[in-house]
Each structure stands twice: as C-alpha cells, then as structure tokens.
Design an enzyme around this catalytic site. Structure first.
Site: not given
Ligand code: CIR
Length: 262
Positions: A62, A67, A166, A253
């Site tokens: 990931d 971000e 988030h 992100c």
């Molecule tokens: C996660 O679930 O942590 C990642 N696959 C996606 C993160 C997305 N980031 C965000 O919303 N800032």
C-alpha cells in the site's frame, strides 16, 4: 493555502493487489494502476508544482498511498501510527524523505495512539480529524495536542458508525470556504459555517479530490459532481482512478502535498 510547492508520491509496486481492500470492485490491473499513477503525477505537475516520484516499494503493497504516511504543514510534520500490521513500517520509508525538508521539526504519534494521514483534512490553520477504524481517540488527541502547540485548531469527526475508510475518503476541503462530501458525511457538526457541496450517492468516490493552486483535480467519470463543482465556480481537471479505487485509495491518498515556507 493551496499554493503548494511540491508533492511526494510513490509509484504503485508490483504487489499492489496484495494491499488492504474491501475487494468489492475486483482486482486491479497493476500495469494500468501504474499508468494511472503517471497520469496523476502529470496532472499535479500541470498545476505548476514539483512532484517527487519515489520508487516502488514491494515490501509494502500500500506504499503508493503516501498521504497516510505523514501529515505536513508549514510549521511541522507529524509521523502517524499505523494500526494495521501490513502498513506498519511505511512511516519509516517516509521519515528520511521528510527529514530533508523539516529537519528536527518532526513529531510522532505514539502507541497506543493510532492515526493515518487519510483521516486528516486541513483548512489553513484548522484541521478536521477523523476518528475511524484506523485512527483512534488517543491518536486524534495526540495529533490535536501536537499541532495545537504550533497554532492549529482541530475539530474531531467521529465516523466510526459510517462504512468508509478514512475521513478524506468522503470529504475534501477545496478552498473558498467550501467542503465537498459524500452523502453519509453531510451532517458532520464540523462543517458549521462552511459551504457544503454533497455528491450523489453514486458519485461518493468523487468527494475525495485535491485543490492545487486554482484547480481542483478530481477522478474521471463523475459527471454530476464535475458539474456541481464547475457551477460552484471551480476549475476542474480530471484524471483516471479506477485501479486505485479498487484498492480503496482516493485521489488525495496518492500524494503528500507540501505547503510553501516551511
Ligand atoms: C488501505 O486500506 O490502507 C489502502 N489500501 C488504501 C489507503 C487509502 N488512503 C487514504 O484513504 N488516505
């Protein structure tokens, strides 16, 4: 406040599909995700900022979601605390990159606090701080205490009852006193005094966008939201995000956007 100087991104790695996801949209095509990332970088550059593209990091599937790995301001950077084991350690990839700009003006969220950058949304000297499945009350409290010492205020937004990853998955501050959000977030008390643009339910993904200088970059394929934003007076640039969305990533992100004068 959108006069950013640079953004930090990281190319999606070949193990991108092994990251955390609710999986409802199917498996992403990694090559296409990498091309979409290139388009994203180009979109940021076209707004007139420098974009750093860090190399793919296979150890952390990931890690293109930069971000989440640091929160930056014009005064201090805050290193978060990941709760999910798969992402623990990503902050150490980002720390040396940030040290080059912030030196010792870096603070760290400590366990048992957990916090991810995706739960932080900023309007100037004010933060919206999500308390979510990834950011706990202790992490939010530590964040507010740290940034409070540097002159920032915080409003907590408890989104634990809402099925969304988030805070920034469902809202963005896009300047001109305007918040854009998904329908589930429309009544957050923290929006007092703001103009609020609510997306259609079917276009909730487009509530996550970024403003750079005088442009709002939003995901491609959300015509109603694009129309709402244009009618509200915003300049819009769209970029394809389908493969990133499959891994639960929003448009914001993919970058850490750094303000001037640090
Ligand atoms: C996660 O679930 O942590 C990642 N696959 C996606 C993160 C997305 N980031 C965000 O919303 N800032």
């Amino acid at each position: 406040m959108f006069d950013y100087e640079r953004a930090i991104t990281r190319t999606p790695c070949d193990r991108f599909t092994e990251g955390l996801t609710h999986g409802l949209l199917g498996k992403p095509d990694v090559k296409l995700a990498q091309r979409q990332h290139e388009r994203y970088v180009a979109a940021l550059r076209s707004c007139g900022i420098e974009v750093i593209v860090l190399p793919p990091e296979n150890e952390f599937p990931d890690s293109c979601f930069t971000e989440d790995e640091v929160i930056v301001t014009d005064r201090v950077a805050v290193i978060p605390s990941f709760c999910r084991p798969l992402r623990q350690g990503e902050e150490n990839l980002m720390r040396p990159v940030i040290e080059a700009y912030y030196g010792d003006r870096i603070e760290t969220i400590q366990k048992p606090g957990t916090l991810e950058g995706g739960d932080i949304c900023r309007d100037g000297n004010h933060f919206f701080v999500g308390i979510s499945s990834r950011t706990n009350e202790e992490g939010a409290r530590q964040f507010a205490e740290i940034v409070g010492r540097y002159g920032f205020t915080c409003d907590f937004c408890d989104i634990r009852g809402i099925k969304i990853l988030h805070l920034s998955t469902g809202m963005s501050y896009i300047g001109d006193n305007t918040v854009i959000c998904c329908p589930a977030f429309r009544n957050l008390p923290a929006y007092r005094g703001y103009r609020v643009i609510v997306t259609d339910e079917a276009e909730a993904y487009a509530a996550n966008c970024v403003r750079i200088k005088d442009t709002v970059i939003m995901p491609e394929g959300f015509p109603n939201t694009e129309k709402q934003l244009r009618e509200a007076g915003f300049n819009i640039l769209t970029t394809p995000m389908s493969e990133i969305e499959k891994q639960d990533g929003g448009l914001s992100c993919l970058s850490v956007r750094m303000p001037k004068r640090i």
